[in-house]
Write a protein that holds these residues in place. Structure first.
Motif, PDB file in Angstrom:
ATOM      1  N   LEU A  30      37.036  36.394  46.715  1.00 29.01           N
ATOM      2  CA  LEU A  30      37.248  37.830  46.889  1.00 29.01           C
ATOM      3  C   LEU A  30      38.361  38.348  45.987  1.00 29.01           C
ATOM      4  CD1 LEU A  30      36.955  38.173  50.780  1.00 29.01           C
ATOM      5  CD2 LEU A  30      35.265  38.820  49.060  1.00 29.01           C
ATOM      6  N   LEU A  31      39.245  37.465  45.564  1.00 29.80           N
ATOM      7  CA  LEU A  31      40.336  37.884  44.689  1.00 29.80           C
ATOM      8  C   LEU A  31      39.819  38.353  43.336  1.00 29.80           C
ATOM      9  CD1 LEU A  31      42.950  35.088  45.491  1.00 29.80           C
ATOM     10  CD2 LEU A  31      42.998  37.467  46.258  1.00 29.80           C
ATOM     11  N   LYS A  32      38.574  38.019  43.017  1.00 32.30           N
ATOM     12  CA  LYS A  32      37.977  38.474  41.765  1.00 32.30           C
ATOM     13  C   LYS A  32      37.629  39.964  41.830  1.00 32.30           C
ATOM     14  CE  LYS A  32      35.967  33.931  40.779  1.00 32.30           C
ATOM     15  NZ  LYS A  32      34.700  33.171  40.581  1.00 32.30           N
ATOM     16  N   ARG A  33      37.550  40.503  43.044  1.00 34.60           N
ATOM     17  CA  ARG A  33      37.301  41.931  43.191  1.00 34.60           C
ATOM     18  C   ARG A  33      38.609  42.672  42.920  1.00 34.60           C
ATOM     19  NH1 ARG A  33      33.414  42.720  48.515  1.00 34.60           N
ATOM     20  NH2 ARG A  33      32.050  40.903  48.168  1.00 34.60           N
ATOM     21  N   PRO A  34      38.664  43.516  41.916  1.00 32.40           N
ATOM     22  CA  PRO A  34      39.939  44.146  41.531  1.00 32.40           C
ATOM     23  C   PRO A  34      40.644  44.843  42.684  1.00 32.40           C
ATOM     24  CG  PRO A  34      38.266  44.567  39.874  1.00 32.40           C
ATOM     25  CD  PRO A  34      37.553  43.912  41.019  1.00 32.40           C
ATOM     26  N   ARG A  35      39.912  45.589  43.495  1.00 35.23           N
ATOM     27  CA  ARG A  35      40.544  46.341  44.572  1.00 35.23           C
ATOM     28  C   ARG A  35      41.172  45.395  45.608  1.00 35.23           C
ATOM     29  NH1 ARG A  35      39.446  51.726  46.309  1.00 35.23           N
ATOM     30  NH2 ARG A  35      40.093  52.157  48.450  1.00 35.23           N
ATOM     31  N   PHE A  36      40.424  44.369  45.996  1.00 40.54           N
ATOM     32  CA  PHE A  36      40.940  43.429  46.987  1.00 40.54           C
ATOM     33  C   PHE A  36      42.095  42.606  46.410  1.00 40.54           C
ATOM     34  CE2 PHE A  36      41.101  39.285  49.046  1.00 40.54           C
ATOM     35  CZ  PHE A  36      41.256  39.665  50.381  1.00 40.54           C
TER      36      PHE A  36
END
Length: 425
Positions: free
Chosen positions: A242-248
């Motif tokens: 999930l850390l690959k999602r910029p917002r998260f």
């Protein structure tokens, strides 16, 4: 304090709702308990600093050991809650907290700083598990559209605990009757002094242990109260992707920085206010003023819960982050009461930061919210890292004012996240 993620829910998921509104008061009680216990660190830090003649870096090991538990227990805690459920998870956390409180007994009897740090780590491990339950559960117990507001309101009870506990803790723990200090003693006399003076700490945490046992018993009676509780299975370090999602990923970083900044300031307030050019207070008097720091967060959360219904959460987050920077600047560039109360007022700007960052980062995670919340729990390890670095800066520069540059930098990044996340995911 700080600080307080959950583990298993997404406020944005249309099906994430549990029909148990009567539990909202119970969850708010949990916020009160773990908030108060976390803020007591601000009281025992100056006490242990004197007893063991520590520098700022060594004293900040209190927060390092406490908040390291978030990195160690965060993801396993999320998996435990998913396996046994919210209510049983809360019981497990409360009993672990009780065990940590009881460890203060051997810590005092052996007059060993390392045992105090171990007790704090165990206590914090229980706090992590309770927090893993609390935030997502309060998000689930209501309409998804008002999750930002509801979580902020619940955290006002967290702030009530952080306001009440340090005030009475400073009366009980600080300002002892001893006519000597640890740096005047050695050998057997020093050990005896440390044991006697730390007894006040033991008494306080024994009282908390009794209260935790009673609360755990009550929670156990309602262990089957939740209906429709669902969790998605996960393995290993699920959630790291999930850390690959910029917002998260940006939001998780800001949780790291926010907790670190808030804890750094709270940990040093007593010593800062005791300085002659600030307010020149005695230890106990300075300790009582911690209530203004955490009390500001409490008032701000009640106000924020209303504002978040009318104002973009991202824009409000950026505004209060800039406010924190201005207040720290005012404090470090002035003297006397203006300097002291400006730093205490940073608590007001902290009010909506954690719940707003949390919900903005976790928007649209859906069934992955448990994994995301576990990662955010790990991000709270900022409360271990940033205060330790702040203490190192204070020791290297011999200036608490210069050390506060690090928390200011943290707030600058948070302001950037508020601007970035000003629109819905």
């Amino acid at each position: 304090m700080a600080l307080q993620p959950g583990a298993v829910a997404s406020p944005e998921s249309t099906d994430s709702h549990i029909d148990a509104p009567q539990l909202q008061l119970f969850v708010m009680g949990l916020f009160f308990i773990f908030g108060g216990i976390t803020s007591l660190n601000d009281v025992i830090i100056p006490k242990l600093k004197e007893l063991f003649t520590l520098n700022y870096t060594q004293a900040m090991l209190v927060q390092f050991c406490f908040f390291t538990a978030y990195a160690v227990i965060g993801i396993p805690g999320a998996r435990l809650v998913k396996k046994i459920g919210y209510m049983r998870g809360a019981v497990a956390g409360l009993l672990t907290m009780m065990a940590g409180c009881l460890l203060f007994i051997p810590a005092s009897q052996t007059a060993t700083y390392g045992v105090f740090l171990l007790a704090l780590f165990v206590l914090a491990s229980g706090v992590v598990i309770v927090q893993v339950v609390s935030n997502p559960l309060i998000s689930l117990l209501g309409k998804p559209a008002t999750a930002h507001s509801r979580l902020t309101f619940a955290q006002a009870f967290n702030s009530l605990g952080t306001t009440v506990f340090p005030f009475f803790g400073s009366i009980l723990i600080l300002g002892g009757l001893a006519t000597v200090t640890a740096d005047q003693l050695s050998g057997v006399e020093l050990d005896a002094y440390r044991t006697a003076e730390s007894q006040a700490i033991v008494n306080g945490y024994l009282g908390i242990a009794v209260a935790l046992a009673l609360v755990a018993g009550v929670v156990w009676m309602f262990r089957n109260a939740l209906k429709g509780e669902k969790h998605e299975a996960s393995e290993g370090l699920a959630g790291l992707d999930l850390l690959k999602r910029p917002r998260f990923g940006f939001g998780a970083l800001c949780i790291f920085l926010y907790v670190g900044a808030e804890v750094s300031i709270g940990s040093l307030i007593v010593n800062y206010l005791m300085q002659d050019h600030v307010m020149g207070l005695q230890e106990q008097a300075a300790g009582k003023l911690i209530a203004f720091y955490w009390g500001g967060a409490m008032v701000g959360r009640f106000i924020g819960s209303a504002l978040l219904r009318m104002v973009s959460p991202g824009k409000l987050l950026a505004t209060v982050a800039f406010g924190a920077i201005l207040l720290i600047t005012l404090s470090t560039q002035t003297n006397g009461h203006i300097s002291g109360y400006a730093l205490l007022a940073v608590g007001l700007t902290n009010a909506i930061m954690f719940p707003t960052i949390f919900t903005l980062a976790c928007e649209k995670l859906g069934s992955r919210a448990a994994d995301g919340s576990g990662i955010i729990n790990v991000a709270i390890v900022g409360g271990a890292v940033i205060p330790l670095l702040t203490g190192i800066i204070a020791d290297l520069t011999s200036s608490l004012a210069l050390a506060f540059i690090l928390p200011m930098a943290c707030y600058a990044v948070i302001a950037a996240f508020g601007i970035y996340a000003r629109r819905p995911a």
